[in-house]
Design a protein around this motif. Structure first.
Motif, PDB file in Angstrom:
ATOM      1  N   ALA A 202      -1.702  -1.197   8.718  1.00  0.00           N
ATOM      2  CA  ALA A 202      -2.652   0.073   8.930  1.00  0.00           C
ATOM      3  C   ALA A 202      -2.280   0.929   7.790  1.00  0.00           C
ATOM      4  CB  ALA A 202      -2.538   0.739  10.469  1.00  0.00           C
ATOM      5  N   TRP A 203      -0.947   0.937   7.278  1.00  0.00           N
ATOM      6  CA  TRP A 203      -0.908   1.776   6.116  1.00  0.00           C
ATOM      7  C   TRP A 203       0.150   0.902   5.148  1.00  0.00           C
ATOM      8  CZ3 TRP A 203       0.083   7.725   6.966  1.00  0.00           C
ATOM      9  CH2 TRP A 203      -0.038   8.311   5.928  1.00  0.00           C
ATOM     10  N   PRO A 204      -0.123   0.096   4.580  1.00  0.00           N
ATOM     11  CA  PRO A 204       0.706  -0.861   3.926  1.00  0.00           C
ATOM     12  C   PRO A 204       1.478  -0.300   2.647  1.00  0.00           C
ATOM     13  CG  PRO A 204      -1.461  -1.497   3.431  1.00  0.00           C
ATOM     14  CD  PRO A 204      -1.580  -0.373   4.480  1.00  0.00           C
ATOM     15  N   GLU A 205       1.029   1.019   2.310  1.00  0.00           N
ATOM     16  CA  GLU A 205       1.820   1.569   1.248  1.00  0.00           C
ATOM     17  C   GLU A 205       2.974   2.323   1.665  1.00  0.00           C
ATOM     18  OE1 GLU A 205      -1.335   2.331   2.182  1.00  0.00           O
ATOM     19  OE2 GLU A 205      -2.585   1.396   0.416  1.00  0.00           O
ATOM     20  N   LEU A 206       3.340   2.590   2.970  1.00  0.00           N
ATOM     21  CA  LEU A 206       4.327   3.277   3.325  1.00  0.00           C
ATOM     22  C   LEU A 206       5.532   2.455   2.966  1.00  0.00           C
ATOM     23  CD1 LEU A 206       3.757   4.567   6.803  1.00  0.00           C
ATOM     24  CD2 LEU A 206       3.656   5.931   4.503  1.00  0.00           C
ATOM     25  N   LYS A 257      -4.653   8.671   7.033  1.00  0.00           N
ATOM     26  CA  LYS A 257      -3.518   8.264   5.741  1.00  0.00           C
ATOM     27  C   LYS A 257      -3.158   9.351   4.797  1.00  0.00           C
ATOM     28  CE  LYS A 257      -3.755   3.791   3.923  1.00  0.00           C
ATOM     29  NZ  LYS A 257      -4.133   2.562   3.345  1.00  0.00           N
ATOM     30  N   HIS A 258      -2.961  10.418   5.638  1.00  0.00           N
ATOM     31  CA  HIS A 258      -2.683  11.658   4.682  1.00  0.00           C
ATOM     32  C   HIS A 258      -1.220  11.967   4.986  1.00  0.00           C
ATOM     33  CE1 HIS A 258      -2.497  15.807   3.909  1.00  0.00           C
ATOM     34  NE2 HIS A 258      -3.668  16.152   3.831  1.00  0.00           N
ATOM     35  N   VAL A 323      10.964   8.538   3.962  1.00  0.00           N
ATOM     36  CA  VAL A 323       9.792   7.894   4.147  1.00  0.00           C
ATOM     37  C   VAL A 323       8.858   8.279   2.799  1.00  0.00           C
ATOM     38  CG1 VAL A 323       8.026   7.724   5.658  1.00  0.00           C
ATOM     39  CG2 VAL A 323      10.270   7.901   6.537  1.00  0.00           C
ATOM     40  N   PHE A 324       8.094   7.412   2.463  1.00  0.00           N
ATOM     41  CA  PHE A 324       7.327   7.870   1.068  1.00  0.00           C
ATOM     42  C   PHE A 324       6.211   6.871   1.001  1.00  0.00           C
ATOM     43  CE2 PHE A 324      10.879   5.736  -0.135  1.00  0.00           C
ATOM     44  CZ  PHE A 324      10.809   4.755  -0.844  1.00  0.00           C
ATOM     45  N   GLN A 325       5.347   6.982  -0.098  1.00  0.00           N
ATOM     46  CA  GLN A 325       4.413   5.986  -0.406  1.00  0.00           C
ATOM     47  C   GLN A 325       4.871   5.248  -1.559  1.00  0.00           C
ATOM     48  OE1 GLN A 325      -0.245   6.923   1.012  1.00  0.00           O
ATOM     49  NE2 GLN A 325       0.994   8.564  -0.033  1.00  0.00           N
ATOM     50  N   GLU A 326       4.189   3.883  -1.763  1.00  0.00           N
ATOM     51  CA  GLU A 326       4.476   3.123  -3.031  1.00  0.00           C
ATOM     52  C   GLU A 326       4.582   3.569  -4.064  1.00  0.00           C
ATOM     53  OE1 GLU A 326       1.741  -0.333  -3.397  1.00  0.00           O
ATOM     54  OE2 GLU A 326       3.139  -1.396  -4.449  1.00  0.00           O
ATOM     55  N   LYS A 377      26.900   4.554  -1.958  1.00  0.00           N
ATOM     56  CA  LYS A 377      27.053   3.133  -2.313  1.00  0.00           C
ATOM     57  C   LYS A 377      25.824   2.206  -1.778  1.00  0.00           C
ATOM     58  CE  LYS A 377      32.098   3.218  -3.301  1.00  0.00           C
ATOM     59  NZ  LYS A 377      32.542   4.763  -2.589  1.00  0.00           N
ATOM     60  N   ASP A 378      25.595   2.672  -0.506  1.00  0.00           N
ATOM     61  CA  ASP A 378      24.721   1.563   0.090  1.00  0.00           C
ATOM     62  C   ASP A 378      23.364   2.115   0.465  1.00  0.00           C
ATOM     63  OD1 ASP A 378      26.470  -0.532   0.209  1.00  0.00           O
ATOM     64  OD2 ASP A 378      27.526   0.322   2.037  1.00  0.00           O
ATOM     65  N   PHE A 379      22.431   1.155   0.177  1.00  0.00           N
ATOM     66  CA  PHE A 379      20.932   1.686   0.616  1.00  0.00           C
ATOM     67  C   PHE A 379      20.120   0.519   0.921  1.00  0.00           C
ATOM     68  CE2 PHE A 379      21.333   1.023  -3.985  1.00  0.00           C
ATOM     69  CZ  PHE A 379      20.106   0.161  -4.136  1.00  0.00           C
ATOM     70  N   TYR A 380      19.053   0.869   1.500  1.00  0.00           N
ATOM     71  CA  TYR A 380      18.148  -0.434   2.039  1.00  0.00           C
ATOM     72  C   TYR A 380      16.934   0.157   1.632  1.00  0.00           C
ATOM     73  CZ  TYR A 380      22.337  -1.946   4.531  1.00  0.00           C
ATOM     74  OH  TYR A 380      23.349  -2.364   4.904  1.00  0.00           O
ATOM     75  N   CYS A 381      15.915  -0.682   1.049  1.00  0.00           N
ATOM     76  CA  CYS A 381      14.563  -0.275   0.423  1.00  0.00           C
ATOM     77  C   CYS A 381      13.781  -1.208   1.360  1.00  0.00           C
ATOM     78  CB  CYS A 381      14.446  -0.300  -0.835  1.00  0.00           C
ATOM     79  SG  CYS A 381      12.797   0.693  -1.269  1.00  0.00           S
ATOM     80  N   THR A 382      12.964  -0.789   2.377  1.00  0.00           N
ATOM     81  CA  THR A 382      12.152  -1.553   3.222  1.00  0.00           C
ATOM     82  C   THR A 382      10.599  -0.990   3.271  1.00  0.00           C
ATOM     83  OG1 THR A 382      12.194  -2.960   5.391  1.00  0.00           O
ATOM     84  CG2 THR A 382      13.121  -0.637   5.333  1.00  0.00           C
ATOM     85  N   GLU A 383      10.199  -1.603   4.219  1.00  0.00           N
ATOM     86  CA  GLU A 383       8.618  -1.336   4.429  1.00  0.00           C
ATOM     87  C   GLU A 383       8.465  -1.298   6.182  1.00  0.00           C
ATOM     88  OE1 GLU A 383       5.726  -4.113   2.432  1.00  0.00           O
ATOM     89  OE2 GLU A 383       7.085  -3.983   0.605  1.00  0.00           O
ATOM     90  N   VAL A 384       7.055  -1.142   6.494  1.00  0.00           N
ATOM     91  CA  VAL A 384       6.944  -1.189   7.798  1.00  0.00           C
ATOM     92  C   VAL A 384       6.785  -2.491   8.309  1.00  0.00           C
ATOM     93  CG1 VAL A 384       5.344  -0.164   9.858  1.00  0.00           C
ATOM     94  CG2 VAL A 384       5.909   1.042   7.733  1.00  0.00           C
TER      95      VAL A 384
END
Lengths: 397, 397
Positions: A202-206, A257-258, A323-326, A377-384
């Protein structure tokens, strides 16, 4: 194992195996407090984003047979005692299976064999358990999904209710996308289940970027902390209504999608959770100095961008979920790589293009660089994500 | 200057001087938020202990004459521009004086001369201003008291209302002992004044130890912080009622001299204030890591003693105010000298006698020593005070 093939008789000595994965979820409006400790009925509604299980999730392989003597659990390579909560989940799944089998007129011989199945549950988190990244939610959801898959009832029982008995927020990891968990009204908890509000696409850019903020293990776990809040914080009284209102705002923001509206609610509710913890007696503090600086950083960054474009949220621990958009991903990663990420961090990105004055960002970076916060040191970048997946269907081994 | 001697005619060229002192007060149920920014009408009732002004207070000397051209202010040795709030206080005091003079049929010549008085206000805090120890409350109370003393109206006007116009909580420093400031209902603020609930000698065993926790100057002042809370925190809605209830508990505890009840409300309300700050958007944090550790320490110490015997409270800053009774003073000072006080700290006391197992205290000390928290250099140990004092009555110089 498929119940649509009742005529196949199972070999009582056979051993089976299946493998599934379930995701971590991050609450946007937070669950805090139980109105029933045994049934794990929450004090308020909550809503969450299910993350991509391939990045932040749990993988569980269950081997099972009527020849096994007892259930056992291996968590991240170590055999563990089965907790009373997990035992409860396993018993409830067996009960659900029997009901399902009788309702579907399962072959009596198979029913007898399958009732005698004992499970060897081997479960592994994809991220360090110690990092405190909601591994109990994905873990319980994953075990529940694995056992239901093993018994062929994943499609026909309410796995959300079953997972809830193991760990409250696990009920939300059963679905993908935006997921709401209603506190419910029934005393037996039958209506306290999660449901999908919007699917992942529904909001693939998240995007969700998880920054692992190292710190001491929390002194007060969330189960104990939320119980103390219920007992001592006056603010809990207005919490259920507040959550309902905020969930409506989240749903509205999703529908439109605001992002600025979504981001504001996310940050407000995270702050409220930690405010309630501070209002608890003795006060509980899950954030550390790095968490505090990250909060300040996000507000500073949004000021430069000119609207809420990045939102932070913290569960009962110091780790920061952004949380942010692409469209802001490149900018955010670049700034973080200059400020908070340790030099071993692998988030090296080229300088992005800027919508507005580059100097403002340079000043922001300088400001945070000077404070020497390069500690992440650690991070994970992911999507819904779209929810639990079967990796390997039940197979004889 | 005494208005009971209207026949004395003042020499229009004479110069006068008087000196007064006013104390700091520490709120037990905190003031946070204004319903009227101009009149400084608080959003909720509050209650405070007035401290001993000889330890924590302000001294103000006013020299004044009809020959001076304008009012001026010297604060801690430096000439300052008179703020619009202080200007407002001075104007209101002049107005109150004229009303008073007319009502008391003051000799017209004296009235004319005194109306032309201009003030040179020299004010000094007894503690470092930078330490953020409520110096604005004692400062404004002191200036108000000094000007009213200069004009001979200290007994006949409501100095609490006048001081409030300069700095909200200053209205509480006009009285000694336990002092309540009611928000009031009148739009013009005429009923938003402080009043003494119990005099200082009602509970003479009470002690207050102020630990000065060094830290950066706060980024968001309390005036701005409370305004943001009103605008963004849902928790403010239930705050007025909560304060009324807690003030009742404080009064009850005072009446019964029941320290555990008093201490619990004090800590709860301090936590609530900082919880509201965290619930504000962007969140405001006035505490630092040392403050957090002190909070934990107090709860740990109370656990060992077996009941609430020491209570912490924090205003909009990291400094820690510890409230306790004389009977725990020796023990507390001894433990603090081993744990939090820097080696230059002068709080060296001999080992106290213990009511219960000494080893428990030894373990507590070891626990905090190992964390290397010996960071507190300054502290003030004081008692409940009886309010502002005239040091030098109006005298021709």
């Amino acid at each position: 194992m498929d119940d649509k093939r009742p005529l196949d008789v199972i070999d009582p000595d056979s051993e089976w195996e299946c493998t599934v994965e379930a995701p971590v979820n991050i609450a946007l409006v937070k669950y805090w407090g139980k109105k029933d400790e045994k049934l794990i009925l929450p004090y308020n509604d909550s809503i969450s984003l299910t993350l991509d299980e391939t990045v932040l999730g749990t993988r569980t392989t269950v081997s099972y047979s009527a020849t096994y003597e007892e259930d056992c659990l291996v968590l991240n390579g170590e055999e563990q005692k089965i907790s009373s909560r997990l035992e409860n989940v396993i018993e409830e799944i067996r009960r659900a299976f029997r009901k399902h089998a009788v309702r579907n007129k399962m072959n009596a011989q198979n029913l007898m064999i399958m009732t005698r199945f004992r499970f060897r549950i081997v479960t592994e988190n994809k991220m360090p358990t110690a990092a405190g990244l909601a591994s109990s939610a994905s873990g319980m959801a994953c075990i529940t999904f694995a056992l239901c898959t093993a018994l062929g009832i994943a499609e026909s029982v309410d796995m959300s209710r079953l997972a809830r008995l193991g760990s409250g927020s696990a009920c939300r990891s059963i679905y993908g996308g935006l997921v709401q968990w209603e506190a419910g009204k029934e005393e037996d908890g039958s209506d306290s289940v999660a449901k999908q509000i919007y699917p992942a696409h529904a909001w693939p850019e998240l995007r969700v970027l998880v920054l692992v903020v190292n710190g001491e293990k929390k002194k007060i776990g969330s189960t104990k902390g939320m119980q103390m809040s219920i007992e001592t914080s006056d603010f809990m009284i207005s919490r259920p209504k507040q959550c309902k209102d905020r969930i409506q705002e989240v749903c509205w923001a999703f529908q439109a999608k605001h992002f600025p509206a979504l981001g504001e609610v996310i940050m407000k509710d995270s702050n409220t959770l930690h405010a309630i913890c501070r209002d608890t007696l003795p006060p509980v503090n899950y954030l550390n100095e790095t968490s505090e600086v990250l909060i300040e950083f996000v507000h500073d960054l949004n000021s430069i961008i000119g609207e809420v474009s990045v939102a932070y949220t913290f569960d009962a621990g110091p780790n920061c979920f952004l949380v942010f958009q692409e469209k802001h991903e490149h900018l955010l990663k670049w700034i973080l790589s200059q400020t908070f990420l340790d030099s071993n961090g692998l988030l090296n990105t080229d300088k992005p293009k800027f919508d507005n004055d580059e100097n403002l960002y340079a000043d922001l970076i300088k400001q945070y660089q000077s404070k020497n916060y390069k500690v992440i040191k650690d991070f994970y970048c992911t999507e819904v994500g779209s929810g639990p997946k079967v990796v390997k269907n039940p197979t004889i081994i």
